[in-house]
Design an enzyme around this catalytic site. Structure first.
Site, PDB file in Angstrom:
ATOM      1  N   HIS A 114      -3.348   7.020   3.380  1.00 34.83           N
ATOM      2  CA  HIS A 114      -3.759   5.768   2.731  1.00 34.83           C
ATOM      3  C   HIS A 114      -5.169   5.431   3.210  1.00 34.83           C
ATOM      4  O   HIS A 114      -5.458   5.436   4.398  1.00 34.83           O
ATOM      5  CB  HIS A 114      -2.773   4.656   3.093  1.00 34.83           C
ATOM      6  CG  HIS A 114      -3.220   3.310   2.655  1.00 34.83           C
ATOM      7  ND1 HIS A 114      -3.799   3.080   1.422  1.00 34.83           N
ATOM      8  CD2 HIS A 114      -3.194   2.105   3.286  1.00 34.83           C
ATOM      9  CE1 HIS A 114      -4.093   1.796   1.308  1.00 34.83           C
ATOM     10  NE2 HIS A 114      -3.751   1.189   2.434  1.00 34.83           N
ATOM     11  N   ASN A 169     -10.334  -0.158   0.682  1.00 31.51           N
ATOM     12  CA  ASN A 169      -8.873  -0.067   0.611  1.00 31.51           C
ATOM     13  C   ASN A 169      -8.416  -0.627  -0.733  1.00 31.51           C
ATOM     14  O   ASN A 169      -8.543  -1.817  -0.985  1.00 31.51           O
ATOM     15  CB  ASN A 169      -8.286  -0.868   1.783  1.00 31.51           C
ATOM     16  CG  ASN A 169      -6.763  -0.873   1.789  1.00 31.51           C
ATOM     17  OD1 ASN A 169      -6.127  -0.441   0.837  1.00 31.51           O
ATOM     18  ND2 ASN A 169      -6.195  -1.391   2.870  1.00 31.51           N
ATOM     19  N   CYS A 202       0.819  -1.228   0.000  1.00 34.05           N
ATOM     20  CA  CYS A 202       0.000   0.000   0.000  1.00 34.05           C
ATOM     21  C   CYS A 202       0.848   1.271   0.000  1.00 34.05           C
ATOM     22  O   CYS A 202       0.333   2.354  -0.270  1.00 34.05           O
ATOM     23  CB  CYS A 202      -0.943   0.000   1.193  1.00 34.05           C
ATOM     24  SG  CYS A 202      -1.957  -1.467   1.284  1.00 34.05           S
TER      25      CYS A 202
END
Ligand SMILES: CC(C)(COP(=O)(O)OP(=O)(O)OC[C@H]1O[C@@H](n2cnc3c(N)ncnc32)[C@H](O)[C@@H]1OP(=O)(O)O)[C@@H](O)C(=O)NCCC(=O)NCCS
Length: 311
Positions: free
Chosen positions: A236, A266, A112
């Site tokens: 994020h 996500n 990520c």
């Protein structure tokens, strides 16, 4: 001149999977997902749309925004943990699809945090004057490594792509500071086990609520600004509670933070560039704004960048 963002773009698949849809697939509730994560729905790519196709759509969008064509590119980097195949890389597929010159192309694996690693790598080539235009794409088709019978993970993730062109901007704008880091001893908390993604949610949570606020403050200070000077924060997009920790540490109001986690879940390496592209397009990010991007993910890895938006 300084290295900065000269164009942004994104693409998300049309198919929406809501929390209510998930209630029919695993033992969960919309209420649990919303209160624990902030996620309401996510996008899922169709079988015939692989990672490289989403990357292509986001890339075209970003190059249009930058006002360049594929012939102007000097390098292509793609951050992903869900490539079409282990090799050739998505970056090479993208180079061919875009019709770019025979420029350097590589995938980058930092989960990520991948887009952060890519941006900082691109900055080095621009700062040294070696290259003029670098395309960086964060893209994931996480639905293909999601165990749709596991309620611990299946409710969290989604598919999508975000892209940016990094090039030369005036020296009062552009990337002011960055921080990258990794702690390989935490690799056991988030990894791909054979076919599927596996996660110790509590450990990842503890790491993220410590690291994201710390890295956010570090890049603001390194850039020579005060925390409250930040005009827009893009953490994020994993979990609203973790994102809030970063926002509160900076002491900025809610409307100054991107919250696309609600509608996309996500999307790993794609989450920050999607939110960045949306922020520019919906006017939340304006010329000369001080913007902080901060990510964390499997590895464990983390990264943050502070920049002044505009050319
Ligand atoms: C996963 C996460 C949302 C769980 O939230 P949490 O507040 O830690 O959850 P809790 O520990 O209080 O609750 C866990 C309980 O909920 C249950 N649960 C897990 N997923 C569930 C779901 N989708 N629906 C209902 N219950 C669920 C668990 O089985 C566990 O039950 P138990 O207590 O009976 O064992 C949170 O830990 C998290 O966001 N971690 C970080 C994950 C992340 O960001 N990963 C990506 C990194 S890039």
């Amino acid at each position: 001149m300084r290295a900065g963002i000269t164009g942004t773009g994104h693409y998300v698949p049309e198919k929406v999977l809501t929390n209510f849809d998930l209630e029919k697939m695993v033992d969960t509730t919309d209420e649990w997902i919303r209160t624990r994560t902030g996620i309401e729905e996510r996008r899922i790519a169709e079988d015939d749309m692989d990672t490289s196709e989403m990357a292509y759509r986001a890339a075209v969008n970003a190059m249009e925004d930058a006002g360049i064509t594929a012939k102007d590119l000097d390098m292509i980097m793609v951050a992903t943990v869900t490539p079409d195949t282990p090799f050739p890389s998505v970056a090479c597929m993208l180079q061919d699809r875009l019709g770019a010159n025979k420029v350097a192309a590589m995938d980058l694996s930092a989960a990520c945090s991948g887009f952060m690693y890519g941006m900082v790598t691109a900055k080095q080539f621009i700062d040294t004057g070696v290259y003029k235009n670098i395309l960086i794409v964060g893209v994931e088709k996480l639905s293909k490594i999601t165990d749709w019978t596991d309620r611990n993970t299946s409710v969290l993730f989604g598919d999508g792509a975000g892209a940016a062109v990094i090039g030369e901007v005036s020296d009062d704008r552009g990337i002011l500071s960055f921080e990258l880091g990794a702690d390989g001893s935490g690799g056991k908390y988030l990894y791909q086990d054979k076919d599927y993604l596996s996660m110790n949610g509590r450990e990842v949570f503890k790491f993220a609520v410590r690291q994201m606020p710390e890295s956010s403050v570090n890049v603001v200070e390194k850039a020579g600004y005060q925390r409250e000077d930040v005009d827009y924060l893009i953490p994020h997009q994993a979990n609203i509670r973790i994102m809030e920790a970063a926002r509160e540490k900076l002491g900025i109001p809610e409307e100054k933070m991107a919250t696309s986690v609600k509608k996309y879940g996500n999307t790993s390496a794609a989450s920050i560039p999607i939110a960045l592209s949306e922020g520019v397009k919906n006017g939340k990010i304006k010329e000369d704004d001080l913007v902080v991007l901060v990510g964390f993910g499997g590895g464990l890895t983390w990264g943050a960048v502070a920049f002044k938006y505009g050319r």
